[in-house]
Structures are given as structure tokens and as C-alpha cells.
Design a protein around this motif. Structure first.
Motif, PDB file in Angstrom:
ATOM      1  N   VAL A  11       0.839  -1.207   0.000  1.00  0.00           N
ATOM      2  CA  VAL A  11       0.000   0.000   0.000  1.00  0.00           C
ATOM      3  C   VAL A  11       0.870   1.251   0.000  1.00  0.00           C
ATOM      4  O   VAL A  11       0.595   2.226  -0.719  1.00  0.00           O
ATOM      5  N   SER A  12       1.939   1.229   0.806  1.00  0.00           N
ATOM      6  CA  SER A  12       2.844   2.369   0.866  1.00  0.00           C
ATOM      7  C   SER A  12       3.491   2.646  -0.482  1.00  0.00           C
ATOM      8  O   SER A  12       3.588   3.796  -0.924  1.00  0.00           O
ATOM      9  N   ALA A  13       3.926   1.578  -1.161  1.00  0.00           N
ATOM     10  CA  ALA A  13       4.593   1.741  -2.459  1.00  0.00           C
ATOM     11  C   ALA A  13       3.625   2.215  -3.545  1.00  0.00           C
ATOM     12  O   ALA A  13       3.988   3.037  -4.395  1.00  0.00           O
ATOM     13  N   LEU A  14       2.381   1.713  -3.525  1.00  0.00           N
ATOM     14  CA  LEU A  14       1.415   2.032  -4.581  1.00  0.00           C
ATOM     15  C   LEU A  14       0.783   3.410  -4.415  1.00  0.00           C
ATOM     16  O   LEU A  14       0.481   4.080  -5.404  1.00  0.00           O
ATOM     17  N   THR A  15       0.571   3.816  -3.174  1.00  0.00           N
ATOM     18  CA  THR A  15      -0.153   5.060  -2.919  1.00  0.00           C
ATOM     19  C   THR A  15       0.733   6.214  -2.474  1.00  0.00           C
ATOM     20  O   THR A  15       0.314   7.380  -2.553  1.00  0.00           O
ATOM     21  N   GLY A  16       1.923   5.894  -1.993  1.00  0.00           N
ATOM     22  CA  GLY A  16       2.775   6.948  -1.445  1.00  0.00           C
ATOM     23  C   GLY A  16       2.416   7.317  -0.029  1.00  0.00           C
ATOM     24  O   GLY A  16       2.992   8.251   0.541  1.00  0.00           O
ATOM     25  N   TRP A  17       1.479   6.580   0.571  1.00  0.00           N
ATOM     26  CA  TRP A  17       1.096   6.835   1.972  1.00  0.00           C
ATOM     27  C   TRP A  17       2.142   6.187   2.881  1.00  0.00           C
ATOM     28  O   TRP A  17       1.966   5.071   3.383  1.00  0.00           O
ATOM     29  N   TRP A  18       3.229   6.886   3.132  1.00  0.00           N
ATOM     30  CA  TRP A  18       4.345   6.329   3.879  1.00  0.00           C
ATOM     31  C   TRP A  18       3.960   5.927   5.301  1.00  0.00           C
ATOM     32  O   TRP A  18       4.510   4.984   5.872  1.00  0.00           O
ATOM     33  N   TRP A  19       2.968   6.631   5.876  1.00  0.00           N
ATOM     34  CA  TRP A  19       2.573   6.369   7.260  1.00  0.00           C
ATOM     35  C   TRP A  19       1.901   5.004   7.432  1.00  0.00           C
ATOM     36  O   TRP A  19       1.809   4.472   8.542  1.00  0.00           O
ATOM     37  N   VAL A  20       1.437   4.417   6.310  1.00  0.00           N
ATOM     38  CA  VAL A  20       0.787   3.102   6.387  1.00  0.00           C
ATOM     39  C   VAL A  20       1.747   2.054   6.944  1.00  0.00           C
ATOM     40  O   VAL A  20       1.336   1.154   7.679  1.00  0.00           O
TER      41      VAL A  20
END
Length: 216
Positions: free
Chosen positions: A170-179
Motif C-alpha cells: 500500500v505504501s509503495a502504490l499510494t505513497g502513503w508512507w505512514w501506512v
């Protein structure tokens, strides 16, 4: 088809060799990738693999000792020492995940994507259920509490791998590093009970050894 106890022990030894080899590679890859990617999630997965590696070594020694007809005392002492080390490592791992995740979120430390982390966690998701089922077939014959606990740890490794893969993906695909930090905190759902159980077992073993020392 039912197998003899001797054949079950031999198969169990082989499965523990596979477990040790797998966990060694998994720990090295996950820890190395976690440090390079500044990923608390991946590093925690690698540290848990080290604990699983210790468990596999102990069970290998126990099964191999039974196959060779060795006295169980030496293996029992090894299991006790390893249990103490695992308990301490689990507690430290829980503290590391909690503090590092909180600090990462507060300071905005952004982990890097990790192809190696994605690969090792995806491989574990596929391999761990197969390994657990093979151990369960052996334990239907042996009915070993130690092997039963090892099976539970193998299943737990599969769950941890799934959470790790989801967080990294999820972090890699969305850029949501906090995930990744949220997923790392989610690992505590499994890690905290494991640490509590290890500490309780360590305390129980310590009382047993103390009682045996008084009898002598």
C-alpha cells in the motif's frame, strides 16, 4: 497412510532443517532490506524471523536427539536458555516497534520502497502454510507440545508476512508512507501475546529449576 514414530521423527528433523534454512535467509533479507529502506515494519518482520530461527534450532536439536537416542536433559537445558533469549528479544521487539513507529510518525521519517521486502514477505505467505501443514502431519504421530508450539509460530510468521506485505504494498502504490508505521503497530497484535507467553513460560521454567535445585 499412517507412518511410524521413527519415520515421523526423521521427517520432523528434515522439516526443521528447512525451517532453519528458510528463517536464516528470511531474517538476513528482511533485516538488511529494512535497514536500507528505513522501514520499521520490515525490520520488525526480520527480527521476528530471528526468534523463529532460534525456535527451529531448539526443535531440531530435540528431534535429532530423540532420533539418536541421546538423553533429553541437554536438549531441555538448551530449550530453557533459548526460551529466555526469545522472551527478551520479543519484549525488546515490542518496545522497538512501539517507540520507532511513534517516532517515525511524529518526525515524518519516510521509509523507502523495498522490492526485496515485498519479495521475502510474499514468499513467506506462500511457504509458511505449506510448512505448517507438513509439521501438523508429523505431529499427529508425535503429539509433541514443542512441535505444536513451533507450528503455531510458523502460522504466526505467515500472518506477520501478510501484514508486512500489505503495509509495504500500500505504501509503495499510494505513497502513503505512514501506512508502514500503522502496519508495524498492527504487528503488536501478535507480538505482545507472544512476548507475554514467553515471559510466563520463562518464569514457570525458572520456578521448576529452582525447585529441582532445592531438592538436590
Amino acid at each position: 497412510m499412517a507412518i511410524s514414530r521413527a519415520d515421523a521423527i526423521k521427517t520432523g528433523v528434515t522439516l526443521e532443517v528447512v525451517t532453519i534454512a528458510w528463517m536464516l535467509v528470511e531474517a538476513v533479507v528482511a533485516l538488511g532490506a529494512g535497514v536500507l529502506a528505513r522501514s520499521v515494519l520490515l525490520t520488525a518482520f526480520g527480527m521476528d524471523s530471528v526468534i523463529e530461527l532460534l525456535s527451529g534450532i531448539v526443535l531440531y536439536r530435540r528431534l535429532h536427539g530423540e532420533a539418536a537416542g541421546l538423553p533429553a536433559g541437554a536438549v531441555d537445558r538448551l530449550e530453557s536458555r533459548t526460551g529466555r533469549i526469545s522472551a527478551i528479544l520479543l519484549v525488546l521487539l515490542c518496545v522497538y516497534v512501539l517507540l520507532s513507529s511513534a517516532a517515525g510518525l511524529l518526525l515524518g521519517v519516510i521509509p523507502y520502497p523495498s522490492i526485496a521486502g515485498l519479495a521475502v514477505s510474499a514468499a513467506a505467505i506462500l511457504a509458511m502454510p505449506l510448512l505448517a501443514r507438513a509439521k501438523q502431519r508429523v505431529n499427529r504421530v508425535l503429539d509433541s507440545p514443542s512441535l505444536r508450539a513451533d507450528i503455531a509460530e510458523t502460522v504466526s510468521c505467515g500472518y506477520l508476512a501478510a501484514v508486512t506485505l500489505a503495509g509495504l504494498g500500500v505504501s509503495a502504490l499510494t505513497g502513503w508512507w505512514w501506512v508502514q508505521y500503522v502496519a508495524a503497530l498492527g504487528l503488536l497484535v501478535w507480538l505482545v501475546p507472544e512476548a507475554r507467553e514467553a515471559l510466563e513460560e520463562r518464569s514457570h521454567n525458572g520456578h521448576d529449576q529452582g525447585g529441582q535445585g532445592e531438592k538436590r
